[in-house]
Design a protein around this motif. Sequence first.
Motif, PDB file in Angstrom:
ATOM      1  N   PRO A   1     -12.627  -3.008  -1.380  1.00 21.51           N
ATOM      2  CA  PRO A   1     -10.944  -2.717  -0.787  1.00 21.51           C
ATOM      3  C   PRO A   1     -10.133  -3.689  -1.193  1.00 21.51           C
ATOM      4  CG  PRO A   1     -12.797  -2.425   0.876  1.00 21.51           C
ATOM      5  CD  PRO A   1     -13.938  -3.263  -0.096  1.00 21.51           C
TER       6      PRO A   1
ATOM      7  N   GLU B   1       0.807   3.994  -3.617  1.00 18.17           N
ATOM      8  CA  GLU B   1       0.286   4.890  -3.201  1.00 18.17           C
ATOM      9  C   GLU B   1       1.728   6.243  -3.539  1.00 18.17           C
ATOM     10  OE1 GLU B   1      -3.113   5.832  -2.822  1.00 18.17           O
ATOM     11  OE2 GLU B   1      -3.453   3.876  -2.408  1.00 18.17           O
TER      12      GLU B   1
ATOM     13  N   SER C   1      -3.307  10.821  -1.544  1.00 21.92           N
ATOM     14  CA  SER C   1      -2.490   9.244  -1.204  1.00 21.92           C
ATOM     15  C   SER C   1      -1.915   9.028   0.328  1.00 21.92           C
ATOM     16  CB  SER C   1      -2.084   9.221  -2.224  1.00 21.92           C
ATOM     17  OG  SER C   1      -3.297   8.695  -3.642  1.00 21.92           O
TER      18      SER C   1
ATOM     19  N   ARG D   1     -10.908   0.688  -4.152  1.00 16.68           N
ATOM     20  CA  ARG D   1     -10.267   1.359  -2.882  1.00 16.68           C
ATOM     21  C   ARG D   1     -11.110   0.712  -2.163  1.00 16.68           C
ATOM     22  NH1 ARG D   1      -5.854   6.189  -3.456  1.00 16.68           N
ATOM     23  NH2 ARG D   1      -7.835   7.169  -4.201  1.00 16.68           N
ATOM     24  N   LYS D   2     -12.460   1.407  -2.178  1.00 21.26           N
ATOM     25  CA  LYS D   2     -13.856   2.185  -1.009  1.00 21.26           C
ATOM     26  C   LYS D   2     -14.750   0.925  -1.870  1.00 21.26           C
ATOM     27  CE  LYS D   2     -13.469   5.931   1.812  1.00 21.26           C
ATOM     28  NZ  LYS D   2     -12.728   5.424   2.254  1.00 21.26           N
TER      29      LYS D   2
ATOM     30  N   VAL E   1       0.556  -1.252   0.229  1.00 16.98           N
ATOM     31  CA  VAL E   1      -0.400  -0.137  -0.142  1.00 16.98           C
ATOM     32  C   VAL E   1       0.824   1.116  -0.028  1.00 16.98           C
ATOM     33  CG1 VAL E   1      -1.852   1.638   1.433  1.00 16.98           C
ATOM     34  CG2 VAL E   1      -2.419  -0.964   1.162  1.00 16.98           C
TER      35      VAL E   1
ATOM     36  N   THR F   1      -7.792  -2.918  -9.444  1.00 15.66           N
ATOM     37  CA  THR F   1      -7.280  -2.463  -8.824  1.00 15.66           C
ATOM     38  C   THR F   1      -7.605  -0.693  -9.207  1.00 15.66           C
ATOM     39  OG1 THR F   1      -4.983  -2.799 -10.465  1.00 15.66           O
ATOM     40  CG2 THR F   1      -5.773  -4.110  -8.091  1.00 15.66           C
ATOM     41  N   GLU F   2      -7.632  -0.384  -8.909  1.00 19.05           N
ATOM     42  CA  GLU F   2      -7.686   1.265  -8.690  1.00 19.05           C
ATOM     43  C   GLU F   2      -6.195   2.116  -9.350  1.00 19.05           C
ATOM     44  OE1 GLU F   2     -10.367   2.914  -8.921  1.00 19.05           O
ATOM     45  OE2 GLU F   2      -9.198   5.136  -9.361  1.00 19.05           O
TER      46      GLU F   2
ATOM     47  N   TYR G   1      -7.097  -1.591   2.223  1.00 21.53           N
ATOM     48  CA  TYR G   1      -7.231  -0.321   2.097  1.00 21.53           C
ATOM     49  C   TYR G   1      -8.382   0.103   3.202  1.00 21.53           C
ATOM     50  CZ  TYR G   1      -4.766   0.975  -1.842  1.00 21.53           C
ATOM     51  OH  TYR G   1      -3.796   1.605  -2.464  1.00 21.53           O
TER      52      TYR G   1
END
Lengths: 392, 185
Positions: free
Chosen positions: A261, A130, A294, A257-258, A126, A329-330, A265
Amino acid sequence: MAIDQQRVGDRTPVHDPAEIAKIVSGANLETEQMVLNVGPQHPATHGVFRLLATIDGEVLVDAQPIIGYMHRGYEKLVEARDYRQITNLVSRMDWLSGINNELPLHLCLEKLMEIEVPERAQYMRVVMLEMNRILNHLMFFASFGAELGAITPTFFAFREREDIQLALEMATGGRMHFGFFRPGGIREDVPRGFFAQALKGVRQVMARLDQYEDLLVGNEIFKQRTIDVGVLDKEIAYNYGVSGPIARGSGIDFDVRKDEPYLVYDRFDFEVQSAPNGDCFDRFWVLVREVVESAKIVEQAIEAMPSGPIMGKVPRVIQAPAGEVYVRTENPLGELGFYLISDGDRRPYRLKIRTPSYNNVSVLPHVLKGQMVADMIAILGSFFFVLGDIDR
Amino acid sequence: MPVIERGDVGHVRERLDSDFGTRLKDLRINHGHLDVIVQPHDLVELVTFLRDAPGLRFRFFTFLSGVDRSAFGPEDAEDKPHPLEVLIHLYSPDHVLHVTIHVPVDPADPVCPSINRVFAGALWHERETHEMFGIDFDGHPNLSNLYLPEDFEGRPLLKSFKLPSRMVKDWPGAKDPEEAAAGGR
């Protein structure tokens, strides 16, 4: 010596102004459509990308993006390589966010092979994802400013990038293509001083970002060139599969991610930024605000960094059992998805790569239609695409 | 209308089962996503239903591609999968649901209806699938090559299309861990 009035410049108009006004206001003014070729080598396209624009006077009647100048055929190449080799291939798709590209492949493998990834590796992933997102967004912050005629943001953005870049270099040895993820974890633990360097980088960005935002977003010229320019409607965005900051600039507030997840995340406190108007201004604003989110995630992840192993239990030969899985994935530019079909071999039977820029750019003809030629560069720049990500 | 929970993929299966019934095959849940097999002539109706039906609203177009399954599994396997299919993935942002649609097409004469009237985003994806797999999309306005040069011959993503470097030297070489002992290094 007397000035030769005749030579210096006769200021009497060639055409009678009244005559010109008559022509301009005349209803019989005929215009003709012409085709304007932009690219494939054009600074506003961030790579080799061609736009075939049909213009009528100052208005774009039609614009067709022509892609494929960078096509490398990854979907075929991966079928002849084993999973270890693919890690390094896919990081070259979107070269601005190398480590983000590596992730979905490993998530696919971990799902099919049922590998459990240790906590420390997940947190470490992570942090790096980010940080790479911040690098990517700062790059587009710089380039969008430059495209609109403001060169200062470029220098600021690159100064801020450097500290984060240095931290990633300490851990992985690379500055663009990191090759750091492995099925089951990460390649190696980070060296001493990494966390301090990473925190220094992100805190610096957080402290200065408001100032940078003002520099562009608070600028009158910038506003005039971006507000209500290149509006992308929400339903159209869904219909074309537009994702990432571009979709969020059109009032769509989804973020993988929201919503679903992955990794860890769901343990961090961050917001999904979105703006309602769908113009260049909103897309850019979302991009800039995402940098702060981020940075917040990086801080929290380093704070909560658990100790322990960085690799799960992984067989010596990575060989996914037969099955199919779609993992998304984002990515910094939108939804990156890998559809992996495995027949139990050491190489994928088929790997469909769904890249964000591809869908995002396919909506361009729709957005550019009816816009002014002078706004074309602003619109292209606000679609934040990377050519390698489109062509694969 | 019943309230749908986030990610309740079983609900989608029930809805599709009652509305399309026998026209769909293999309604199975795979890693939390619904897998559907539909014949080409029912495809447009299905995606329109998925996009517009209240409570489903699969309005986000993820991707469309193809799969050549003719080389899947051992050669003497009993139940061979259908050799060529169109693969479509849709997402419902409102309910966080995924559906994967498999459309088997005839490998000798691959034709599939175009879904560009339902999802305009499919225009490029269908062009790409056409040049890579040779699948024709009925109703597509322009199926010219997207990536490849116009005079390119062959359909690169079909299994019958071999990479030239792999024809010279088969993969994998003897550089794998378990083969290293055999002197492959």
